[in-house]
Design a protein around this motif. Structure first.
Motif, short mmCIF file in Angstrom:
data_model
loop_
_atom_site.label_atom_id
_atom_site.label_comp_id
_atom_site.label_asym_id
_atom_site.label_seq_id
_atom_site.Cartn_x
_atom_site.Cartn_y
_atom_site.Cartn_z
N PHE A 26 0.84 -1.19 0.00
CA PHE A 26 0.00 0.00 0.00
C PHE A 26 0.88 1.24 0.00
N HIS A 27 0.28 2.38 -0.26
CA HIS A 27 1.01 3.64 -0.29
C HIS A 27 0.76 4.43 0.99
N ARG A 28 1.70 5.27 1.35
CA ARG A 28 1.58 6.11 2.52
C ARG A 28 2.16 7.48 2.20
N GLN A 29 1.48 8.53 2.59
CA GLN A 29 2.02 9.87 2.41
C GLN A 29 2.81 10.27 3.65
N VAL A 30 4.02 10.78 3.45
CA VAL A 30 4.94 11.11 4.53
C VAL A 30 5.16 12.61 4.57
N ARG A 31 5.20 13.18 5.77
CA ARG A 31 5.46 14.60 5.96
C ARG A 31 6.95 14.80 6.19
N ILE A 33 10.13 18.07 6.10
CA ILE A 33 10.23 19.46 6.53
C ILE A 33 9.60 20.41 5.52
N ASP A 34 9.90 20.22 4.26
CA ASP A 34 9.47 21.18 3.24
C ASP A 34 8.49 20.61 2.22
N ARG A 35 8.05 19.36 2.39
CA ARG A 35 7.18 18.76 1.39
C ARG A 35 6.53 17.48 1.93
N PHE A 36 5.62 16.95 1.15
CA PHE A 36 5.09 15.61 1.36
C PHE A 36 5.67 14.72 0.28
N TYR A 37 5.84 13.45 0.55
CA TYR A 37 6.20 12.51 -0.50
C TYR A 37 5.50 11.19 -0.25
N ASN A 38 5.39 10.39 -1.29
CA ASN A 38 4.72 9.10 -1.19
C ASN A 38 5.73 8.01 -0.94
N LEU A 39 5.36 7.07 -0.12
CA LEU A 39 6.21 5.96 0.25
C LEU A 39 5.45 4.68 -0.03
N VAL A 40 6.09 3.76 -0.69
CA VAL A 40 5.48 2.46 -0.91
C VAL A 40 6.02 1.53 0.16
N THR A 41 5.13 0.91 0.89
CA THR A 41 5.55 0.00 1.95
C THR A 41 4.69 -1.25 1.92
N GLU A 42 5.05 -2.21 2.68
CA GLU A 42 4.34 -3.48 2.71
C GLU A 42 3.59 -3.68 4.01
N THR A 43 2.52 -4.42 3.91
CA THR A 43 1.89 -4.99 5.08
C THR A 43 2.26 -6.47 5.07
N TYR A 80 -0.34 7.73 10.53
CA TYR A 80 0.48 8.87 10.15
C TYR A 80 1.92 8.43 9.85
N ALA A 81 2.64 9.30 9.14
CA ALA A 81 4.05 9.05 8.85
C ALA A 81 4.80 10.37 8.90
N CYS A 82 6.04 10.32 9.39
CA CYS A 82 6.83 11.52 9.55
C CYS A 82 8.30 11.20 9.26
N ASP A 83 8.93 12.03 8.45
CA ASP A 83 10.34 11.84 8.11
C ASP A 83 11.21 12.07 9.33
N ILE A 84 12.37 11.40 9.38
CA ILE A 84 13.26 11.50 10.52
C ILE A 84 13.79 12.92 10.71
#
Length: 94
Positions: A26-31, A33-43, A80-84
Motif C-alpha cells: 500500500f502507499h503512505r504519504q509522509v510529511r 520538513i518542506d514537502r510531502f512525498y509518497n512511500l510504498v511499503t508493505e503490510t 500517520y508518517a513523519c520523516d526523521i
C-alpha cells in the motif's frame, strides 16, 4: 519493501506462532520538513494467526541486519508518517 525487494524472510512476532509472513502492499504519504512525498511499503501478514504488521514495525525492522535498518528513515504508524528530519527538529525543540 524489504520482503519483496531484498527477499528477506520475516517471522511472526507472536511467541506462540513464529510462522513466516507474506506480503501485501500500500502507499503512505509522509510529511517532511518542506514537502510531502509518497512511500510504498508493505503490510506483512501471518496466515496462521492472521496478524498483520507494517514492514516498518519495530519488531520487523529488528529482524533486519544493520545495513538494511539504516534505510528506514521514516517513523510510521497505522495512521500517520513523519520523516526523521522532522522528528530531529522536534527533539531539538524539547
Amino acid at each position: 519493501m524489504p520482503y519483496r525487494l531484498w527477499k528477506v524472510r520475516f517471522l511472526c512476532t507472536d511467541q506462540a506462532c513464529k510462522n513466516p509472513l507474506s506480503s501485501g502492499g500500500f502507499h503512505r504519504q509522509v510529511r517532511d520538513i518542506d514537502r510531502f512525498y509518497n512511500l510504498v511499503t508493505e503490510t506483512l501478514i501471518c496466515s496462521k494467526c492472521c496478524r498483520s504488521y507494517l514492514s516498518w514495525n519495530r519488531d520487523i525492522v529488528e529482524q533486519l541486519d544493520m545495513a538494511h535498518r539504516s534505510e528506514f528513515r521514516v517513523i510510521l504508524t497505522p495512521r500517520y508518517a513523519c520523516d526523521i528530519r522532522v522528528i530531529c527538529l522536534l527533539w531539538n525543540e524539547v
